[in-house]
Scaffold this active site. Structure first.
Site, PDB file in Angstrom:
ATOM      1  N   ASN A 224      58.862  36.560  30.633  1.00  0.00           N
ATOM      2  CA  ASN A 224      57.780  37.519  30.509  1.00  0.00           C
ATOM      3  C   ASN A 224      57.609  37.879  29.046  1.00  0.00           C
ATOM      4  OD1 ASN A 224      55.759  39.070  32.007  1.00  0.00           O
ATOM      5  ND2 ASN A 224      56.880  40.872  31.290  1.00  0.00           N
TER       6      ASN A 224
ATOM      7  N   GLN B  66      48.833  44.217  24.098  1.00  0.00           N
ATOM      8  CA  GLN B  66      48.205  44.168  25.424  1.00  0.00           C
ATOM      9  C   GLN B  66      48.331  45.522  26.132  1.00  0.00           C
ATOM     10  OE1 GLN B  66      50.297  41.833  24.200  1.00  0.00           O
ATOM     11  NE2 GLN B  66      49.878  39.790  25.016  1.00  0.00           N
TER      12      GLN B  66
ATOM     13  N   ARG C 121      44.039  35.694  29.026  1.00  0.00           N
ATOM     14  CA  ARG C 121      45.497  35.592  28.965  1.00  0.00           C
ATOM     15  C   ARG C 121      46.047  36.286  30.188  1.00  0.00           C
ATOM     16  NH1 ARG C 121      45.994  40.436  29.968  1.00  0.00           N
ATOM     17  NH2 ARG C 121      48.209  40.154  29.671  1.00  0.00           N
TER      18      ARG C 121
ATOM     19  N   ARG D 244      48.691  26.274  26.647  1.00  0.00           N
ATOM     20  CA  ARG D 244      49.815  27.204  26.428  1.00  0.00           C
ATOM     21  C   ARG D 244      50.982  26.726  27.294  1.00  0.00           C
ATOM     22  NH1 ARG D 244      48.625  33.552  26.695  1.00  0.00           N
ATOM     23  NH2 ARG D 244      50.520  33.681  25.410  1.00  0.00           N
TER      24      ARG D 244
ATOM     25  N   ASP E   9      55.506  35.329  33.678  1.00  0.00           N
ATOM     26  CA  ASP E   9      54.784  34.091  33.380  1.00  0.00           C
ATOM     27  C   ASP E   9      55.441  32.886  34.020  1.00  0.00           C
ATOM     28  OD1 ASP E   9      54.406  36.126  31.045  1.00  0.00           O
ATOM     29  OD2 ASP E   9      52.657  34.799  31.042  1.00  0.00           O
TER      30      ASP E   9
HETATM   31  C1  LIG Z   1      50.287  38.936  35.399  1.00  0.00           C
HETATM   32  S1  LIG Z   1      51.023  37.863  34.285  1.00  0.00           S
HETATM   33  C2  LIG Z   1      50.818  38.737  32.819  1.00  0.00           C
HETATM   34  C3  LIG Z   1      51.827  38.324  31.804  1.00  0.00           C
HETATM   35  O1  LIG Z   1      51.201  37.509  30.798  1.00  0.00           O
HETATM   36  C4  LIG Z   1      51.344  38.175  29.568  1.00  0.00           C
HETATM   37  O2  LIG Z   1      51.462  37.309  28.491  1.00  0.00           O
HETATM   38  P1  LIG Z   1      50.148  36.949  27.617  1.00  0.00           P
HETATM   39  O3  LIG Z   1      49.383  38.215  27.433  1.00  0.00           O
HETATM   40  O4  LIG Z   1      50.735  36.382  26.321  1.00  0.00           O
HETATM   41  O5  LIG Z   1      49.409  35.901  28.412  1.00  0.00           O
HETATM   42  C5  LIG Z   1      52.601  38.982  29.755  1.00  0.00           C
HETATM   43  O6  LIG Z   1      53.763  38.182  29.721  1.00  0.00           O
HETATM   44  C6  LIG Z   1      52.357  39.538  31.124  1.00  0.00           C
HETATM   45  O7  LIG Z   1      53.455  40.082  31.796  1.00  0.00           O
END
Ligand SMILES: CSC[C@H]1O[C@H](OP(=O)(O)O)[C@H](O)[C@@H]1O
Length: 351
Positions: free
Chosen positions: A253, A202, A55, A98, A243
Site C-alpha cells: 500500500n 492524496q 490512480r 505502473r 494495491d
Molecule cells: C483503493 S486502492 C488505493 C490505493 O492506491 C493508492 O496509491 P496511488 O495513489 O499511488 O495509486 C494508495 O496505495 C491507496 O491505498
C-alpha cells in the site's frame, strides 16, 4: 486533450464512459479544479495511468479495461479481421503503465480472456460490455466490503486513514473509505483523521475532498502526527486500502502504511485493510515479491510547483511499502473477512 465534459466530476467519477469516449477525472488537480480529460486512444490512457491522472488500484484496473475497449476499436479500424494481432501492442502498453497495483494486470488478463473467445468481427461492443461489468462489479464489491468492514467496528470511535482509498481510487464508493462510509452511516465513526500522505498528498487533496463531500467529519493531519494521535487513546482502528495483497496476507500500500501498522500494533489499535479480491495476488507467496514503484524524486523535492530541497539534493521516492500480515488484524473483501491473515486463510477466501 481537455474537451467538453459530460459532468463536473464527483468522487464517484474517476472514470466515466460517455458517448464512445473515456473521461478520466484529472486527479492531479483535484480538489482545486474538477475537470475531466477525454481519451480516444489506449496509449493515452496508459500515459494517464503513469502520470496519475487516474490512480488507485481498482480505478487503474477500470481505466485499463476501458483502454482495452479503445484499443479494440482502433485495432479493428486498422486491421479489421486481423484485429487480434493489431491490439497486442496496446495491451502491452497498458500493462507497462505502473507496476504495483495488481488490479491493472487482473483487468487486462480478464479482457484478454474475453478477446481469446471473440471472432474476427468488430469487438468494440463486446469489449465495452466487459469493461462496464468490471466497473459495476468493483462498485458493488466496495459496497459489500464496506458493510463487512463496518461490522468489525464496535464504535463509536475515531479512525485513521492513509492516502486515498476512496471512490476516486476505485470504481465507486471506495475501499477503506467504503468501510468509513458504511461505518459512519451506522453511527460507528465519530471522526476520520486523514493522513495528508506526502509526497502526492492524496489524503489532503482527495480523502478530505471525498469526506467533506459526504458530510463525514474529517481532520487532516501530517503523516508524522499519526503516532501521537494514537497515543491519546481515541483511535479504535487504522483503515487503509491496498494495491496488492500476497498469498500470505502481506499488503502493499501507499508509502507510510507499514509505519502506521507498526505504531498501531504498539498502541494496541486494530489495523484493517479493505480491498476487493481483484487486489489479491495468489501467484506470489509473500510481499517480498511485490514490485515497489519508484517515482521521479522530483515529486518529493518540490511541492505545489515550488522547489523545497536545495539544488542537487539526492532523494528517493518509493511510493509503496509492504506491511507484513502479522501486523494486519483484518483483510476485508467482498467475499468475506480474513482475521489475522495467513496463507491458509487467504486460500480459503480465494477458493
Ligand atoms: C483503493 S486502492 C488505493 C490505493 O492506491 C493508492 O496509491 P496511488 O495513489 O499511488 O495509486 C494508495 O496505495 C491507496 O491505498
Amino acid at each position: 486533450m481537455k474537451t467538453t465534459i459530460p459532468t463536473v466530476p464527483t468522487p464517484d467519477d474517476a472514470a466515466v464512459w460517455h458517448e464512445g469516449r473515456l473521461y478520466l477525472a484529472d486527479q492531479r488537480i483535484l480538489p482545486e479544479r474538477a475537470e475531466f480529460i477525454a481519451y480516444d486512444v489506449a496509449a493515452d490512457v496508459a500515459d494517464a495511468i503513469r502520470a496519475m491522472v487516474v490512480r488507485g488500484a481498482p480505478a487503474i484496473g477500470v481505466a485499463a479495461a476501458y483502454g482495452v475497449v479503445l484499443a479494440g476499436r482502433s485495432a479493428y479500424a486498422a486491421a479489421t479481421e486481423g484485429w487480434k494481432a493489431a491490439i497486442e501492442s496496446d495491451l502491452e502498453c497498458l500493462a507497462a503503465s505502473r507496476p504495483t497495483a495488481v488490479n491493472l494486470f487482473w483487468a487486462i488478463r480478464r479482457m484478454r480472456s474475453l478477446i481469446d473467445t471473440l471472432d474476427a468481427t468488430d469487438p468494440t461492443d463486446r469489449l465495452l460490455q466487459e469493461a462496464i461489468a468490471i466497473h459495476d462489479e468493483d462498485r458493488a464489491a466496495n459496497r459489500r466490503l464496506g458493510d463487512l468492514g463496518a461490522e468489525l467496528i464496535a464504535g463509536p470511535t475515531n479512525v485513521i486513514t492513509h492516502c486515498n482509498a476512496g471512490a476516486a481510487a476505485t470504481g465507486g464508493y471506495g475501499t477503506a473509505l467504503g468501510v468509513v462510509r458504511s461505518a459512519y452511516a451506522a453511527g460507528k465513526i465519530v471522526r476520520v483523521y486523514a493522513d495528508e500522505t506526502r509526497p502526492w498528498m492524496q489524503g489532503s487533496r482527495l480523502t478530505a475532498w471525498e469526506l467533506m463531500h459526504d458530510g463525514i467529519p474529517v481532520t487532516l493531519q501530517a503523516d508524522g502526527a499519526a503516532a501521537s494521535l494514537m497515543a491519546t487513546g481515541g483511535v479504535g482502528w487504522v483503515i487503509v486500502g491496498s494495491d496488492r495483497i500476497a498469498a500470505n496476507g502481506d499488503v502493499a500500500n501507499k508509502i507510510g502504511t507499514y509505519g502506521l501498522a507498526v505504531m498501531a500494533k504498539y498502541h494496541g489499535i486494530k489495523f484493517m485493510v479493505a480491498a476487493p479480491t481483484s487486489t489479491v495476488d495468489m501467484e506470489i507467496a509473500s510481499g517480498a515479491e511485490i514490485p515497489i514503484e519508484e517515482r521521479d524524486p522530483e515529486e518529493l523535492l518540490s511541492c505545489g510547483g515550488r522547489r523545497l530541497a536545495p539544488a542537487g539534493c539526492d532523494a528517493r521516492n518509493p511510493v509503496f511499502d509492504v506491511t507484513p500480515a502479522s501486523l494486519v488484524d483484518a483483510i476485508v473483501t467482498e467475499r468475506g473477512v480474513v482475521l489475522n491473515p495467513t496463507t491458509e486463510k487467504m486460500r480459503a477466501l480465494m477458493g
